[in-house]
Design an enzyme around this catalytic site. Structure first.
Site, PDB file in Angstrom:
ATOM      1  N   CYS A 198       0.785  -1.267   0.097  1.00 27.44           N
ATOM      2  CA  CYS A 198      -0.152  -0.104  -0.042  1.00 27.44           C
ATOM      3  C   CYS A 198       0.725   1.216  -0.057  1.00 27.44           C
ATOM      4  CB  CYS A 198      -0.841  -0.106   1.116  1.00 27.44           C
ATOM      5  SG  CYS A 198      -0.131   0.065   2.809  1.00 27.44           S
ATOM      6  N   CYS A 250       3.746   1.676   2.522  1.00 27.33           N
ATOM      7  CA  CYS A 250       4.885   0.901   2.119  1.00 27.33           C
ATOM      8  C   CYS A 250       5.670   1.809   1.423  1.00 27.33           C
ATOM      9  CB  CYS A 250       4.630  -0.357   1.411  1.00 27.33           C
ATOM     10  SG  CYS A 250       3.549  -1.525   2.511  1.00 27.33           S
ATOM     11  N   ASP A 306       7.919  27.779 -32.075  1.00 27.55           N
ATOM     12  CA  ASP A 306       9.092  28.375 -32.698  1.00 27.55           C
ATOM     13  C   ASP A 306       8.303  28.310 -34.226  1.00 27.55           C
ATOM     14  OD1 ASP A 306      11.369  28.631 -34.143  1.00 27.55           O
ATOM     15  OD2 ASP A 306      11.660  26.431 -34.581  1.00 27.55           O
ATOM     16  N   ASP A 337      11.938  22.582 -32.431  1.00 24.09           N
ATOM     17  CA  ASP A 337      12.377  21.301 -33.220  1.00 24.09           C
ATOM     18  C   ASP A 337      13.886  21.458 -33.484  1.00 24.09           C
ATOM     19  OD1 ASP A 337      12.270  23.178 -35.055  1.00 24.09           O
ATOM     20  OD2 ASP A 337      12.103  21.408 -36.609  1.00 24.09           O
ATOM     21  N   ASP A 349      16.646  25.667 -30.212  1.00 20.85           N
ATOM     22  CA  ASP A 349      15.548  25.812 -29.522  1.00 20.85           C
ATOM     23  C   ASP A 349      15.661  25.107 -28.226  1.00 20.85           C
ATOM     24  OD1 ASP A 349      13.666  26.985 -31.372  1.00 20.85           O
ATOM     25  OD2 ASP A 349      13.405  25.159 -32.218  1.00 20.85           O
TER      26      ASP A 349
END
Length: 841
Positions: A11, A14, A442, A641, A645
């Site tokens: 649980c 733990c 961008d 991309d 960037d």
């Protein structure tokens, strides 16, 4: 991140205990334990042996997951595939079957005969001690079958870290212990012919409650395990697609080998209908490849020599020969599995709420159960009644539901994202993506395709479009300029035949081209260059200006000193970009476009895309500073991309990389869009919001369940309404609570992340439609009021600047802006007046 498998957890208490123990190990900078996958992610310099020792000292087991090098050597994905395997359900099914086989006769003897007078063997009729002994033996057998609850529960109690198993063990153990006492007391009463005492003690038997508690909890555990297994269905489907063998070329012949034997640089062949075994580059042949397994995009992608292919994608139509570029843990498929595995091992910020509660929950429940028993005894109730109430409190309380509320939703959300080509690297990125207030895009490769294309062909009088395109094709064929590729591609699409080769070819950098084709002299280039070679009419000039205004680059062509026409080239926006921008705006998000283009071109593209704001003239290193400024107004997501960037992606609250971009951009991002489509940005935000909403629902029901259930079990309503809860029903409720939480999380599989119909605007800290901000520039070299006036005039000439308050004494200029502007543009405006800008804040 170093990953470990943790055993023995049952649980949230733990996982909180393990996390706390490992966090104390010297060298551990970060520790995250997942109850869902029984895994642990560690960051830091701590030795694995120290980490494992800390886990074992806390009362649990740990083992380091397969190292990357071992995985590569075996050709396996870096993320251990065992993490996807459901090992719990089969074991729990066996335990449940054995428990039911023992429980049914127990219930028949204890309840059927007592309550409904069902027939029993003659030798048992009236023999209450024998019936009690049968119940004792059957219950003992059920406890042996489910001994894991007792071993785990009392071990964690010994380590002073009680968990859910402790509650079950104490509840079932108390019922069993008191019933055993009642059995011996009844035996004594029967020996003394005290039949009234015999009947009294017989009604104090709770053997069936102890057995039923253990069986019902096992039912709940099995349902929970099965549902948890379904949270990784998307990844399991992906794993199944990965081929087990590959056909490689060795010594000129095709040889089928296992996938583990494929090495980088090997040549492999793929026939129609076969899956591509590893990542590679097509060196021969062409085909349409279905990449839906990785990207979610169902339309096949055409592949020819030079194109890349990925493992687990399906070759549809043609025979292709490829060279392996990435194998084992380096393939795209393996990296996807690794991302989801890492995300499962990380913890979302919202999970910390449940963790804090779980840490004190079980001890508090044990305390409440003890107080309940004592209170009812003091109120004059029998030991059996008081004990039943205490046992009900123990078995109805469910820390499991609290612990699973967040990780199951995160796992399902991650699986949904992976299924549609949206990869969240961590649980944090999945939770935070939905909170974004500003999205910075961008331009090149994100809003636009990143590849120039011919958009307009305007031939001069007496020249056909085909003739103009043929001339341009002949001339541009010898050019290496990016715009020339657009002309060549258009000529190929229009099936323009090759003309005579151009001789005496010359390229004038930044201006144009010239060459001779037969007796004709051809020239091509910008307006200034062509004007020196041919007369350009006012009508053509106006058309060219209109093209330039709309963000296109007009290329002029002439033949023998006479204008032949204009071909416009532009980096066109992707089809889905305007729709994606509109969807983001409908979600209450401000959309900003960043580009290094000149302002006129940038605004034309921004207008087509429909963004709220355009920041033009941003140098690559300037994007990061723009993001830093935007963050002052709200949470910012940066979408890009390229290599340039990467700093901005890192600086933003959430970095989103377009999948077709560079590896550096992908590494720097928090979210990766495999399809390279801008429409996946609102989809990712939509999925994040749905996941967070699901987590809130799970946490609410987990808390609500315990708040309602514990007082009912304790008998708070007994004196008022006569309500009391049988321990067996408490156990059933406990079992179903975790199952309900997991089932609710599985509803995310039905979520339509591309449906914008139910989008809602989020509240932002500021009205983003009326942004005003200031920047303070420190300037060196101003000596007098005349200097102030020059700097003020140069700054206020910029469209984004409303006012500039300049002081030569303080050496500053306080600039009030009406829109975002790159620091580079402000700096340039001042330094063009021969003053030096020291700093911009």
């Amino acid at each position: 991140m170093e990953q470990y498998t943790v055993t023995g957890m049952s649980c949230a208490a733990c996982s909180a205990r393990v996390e706390k123990a490992v966090a104390k190990v010297p060298g551990v900078t970060s520790c995250s334990v997942s109850l869902l996958t029984n895994s642990m992610g560690i960051e830091g310099t701590a030795a694995p042996s120290d980490v494992i020792a800390a886990v074992e000292e806390a009362g649990y087991g740990a083992a380091q997951k397969s190292a990357g090098a071992d995985s590569r050597a075996a050709g396996k994905p870096a993320a251990d595939s065992e993490f996807l395997k459901d090992k719990e359900t089969p074991l729990l099914k066996k335990r449940l079957t054995a428990s039911l086989c023992l429980l049914i006769p127990l219930m028949y003897v204890s309840m059927g005969h007592m309550m409904w007078n069902w027939p029993v063997p003659a030798w048992l009729e009236g023999n209450h001690v024998a019936m009690g002994l049968i119940q004792l033996l059957l219950t003992t057998a059920v406890m042996v079958v489910n001994q894991k609850f007792f071993i785990s529960g009392f071990r964690s109690l010994w380590h002073r870290a009680p968990n859910m198993d402790t509650l079950v063990a104490l509840g079932a153990g108390a019922a069993y212990g008191y019933s055993t006492y009642a059995l011996f007391a009844m035996t004594d009463a029967q020996m003394h012919n005290d039949m009234a005492g015999v009947m009294t003690y017989m009604h104090e038997f709770y053997f069936e409650s102890a057995a039923m508690i253990l069986t019902l909890i096992t039912v709940g555990k099995m349902l929970e395990a099965r549902s948890k297994g379904r949270t990784t269905d998307a990844l399991k489907g992906l794993m199944k697609l990965a081929p087990k063998t590959a056909t490689i070329m060795r010594n000129g012949a095709e040889t089928e080998v296992s996938i583990e034997q494929v090495r980088k640089g090997d040549i492999f062949v793929v026939r129609p209908g076969e899956n591509i075994p590893v990542d590679g580059i097509v060196i021969e042949g062409s085909s349409a490849v279905n990449e839906s397994a990785l990207t979610g995009e169902s339309i096949p992608v055409d592949k020819t020599a030079g194109d890349t292919v990925s493992a687990a994608t399906l070759n549809h139509s043609g025979f292709i020969k490829c060279q392996a570029s990435r194998v084992g843990e380096d393939t795209t498929l393996s990296q996807i599995i690794q991302m989801v595995s890492d995300a499962a091992a990380t913890k979302a910020p919202i999970a910390k709420v449940a963790d804090k509660v779980s840490g004190i929950f079980v001890p508090a429940v044990i305390g409440i159960a003890a107080v309940t028993i004592i209170a009812w005894l003091l109120a004059g109730q029998s030991i059996g009644f008081a004990l039943a109430r205490g046992i009900s409190v123990l078995v109805i309380s469910c820390p499991c539901a609290l612990g699973l509320a967040t990780p199951v939703a995160i796992m399902v959300g991650n699986g949904m994202g992976a299924k549609h080509g949206i990869m969240f690297k961590t649980a944090v990125s999945l939770e935070e993506a939905g909170k974004m207030q500003i999205v910075a895009l961008d331009k090149t490769g994100t809003i636009t395709s990143g590849e120039p294309r011919v958009t307009d062909i305007i031939p001069a009088e007496g020249i056909s479009e085909e003739e103009l395109l043929a001339m341009a094709y002949a001339l541009e064929k010898k050019s290496e300029h990016p715009l020339a590729h657009a002309v060549l591609k258009k000529a190929g699409e229009n099936e323009i035949a090759d003309l005579e080769e151009v001789s005496d070819f010359k390229a004038v950098p930044g201006n144009g081209l010239s060459g001779r084709m037969g007796e004709d002299i051809l020239t091509g280039g910008n307006l200034k260059f062509i004007s020196e070679n041919a007369e350009v009419s006012d009508e053509i000039r106006r058309s060219a200006e209109q093209l330039a205004e709309s963000g296109k680059t007009p290329l002029f062509f002439s033949r023998n000193g006479k204008l032949a026409g204009v071909i416009a080239v532009a980096d066109v926006i992707k089809e889905d970009s305007p729709r994606a921008v509109k969807e983001l705006q409908n979600m209450g998000i401000r959309v900003v476009m960043l580009t290094g283009d000149n302002e006129r071109t940038a605004k034309a593209i921004g207008q087509q895309a429909g963004v709220d704001e355009v920041i033009a003239g941003v140098l690559p290193e300037g994007k990061e500073s723009v993001i830093r400024t935007l963050r002052k107004k709200g949470k910012v997501a940066m979408v890009g991309d390229g290599i340039n960037d990467a700093p901005a992606l890192t600086r933003a609250d959430i970095g989103i990389a377009i999948g077709a971009g560079t590896d550096i951009a992908i590494d720097a991002a928090d979210v990766v869009l495999m399809k390279s489509r801008l429409s996946d940005v609102p989809a990712a935000i939509r999925l994040s919001r749905a996941t967070l909403r699901n987590i809130h629902e799970n946490l609410f029901w987990a808390f609500f369940y315990n708040v309602i259930g514990i007082p009912l079990a304790a008998g708070v309503w007994y004196s008022l309404l006569g309500w009391k809860l049988n321990p067996m029903f408490g156990a059933a409720a406990m079992s179903l609570s975790s199952f309900c939480v997991v089932t609710n999380a599985l509803r995310l599989n039905l979520f339509k992340m591309y449906d914008a119909g139910k989008d809602k605007k989020i509240k932002t800290r500021k009205n983003q439609e009326e942004l005003t901000m200031e920047k303070t520039m420190k300037i060196e070299g101003m000596m007098c009021g005349h200097c102030e006036a020059r700097v003020k005039k140069s700054l206020e000439a910029l469209a984004e600047v409303d006012e500039a308050a300049v002081s030569h004494e303080a050496g500053t200029a306080v600039v009030t802006l009406n829109a975002e502007i790159a620091d580079d543009l402000l700096k340039k405006a001042v330094e063009d007046q021969d003053y030096k800008v020291l700093e911009i804040q």
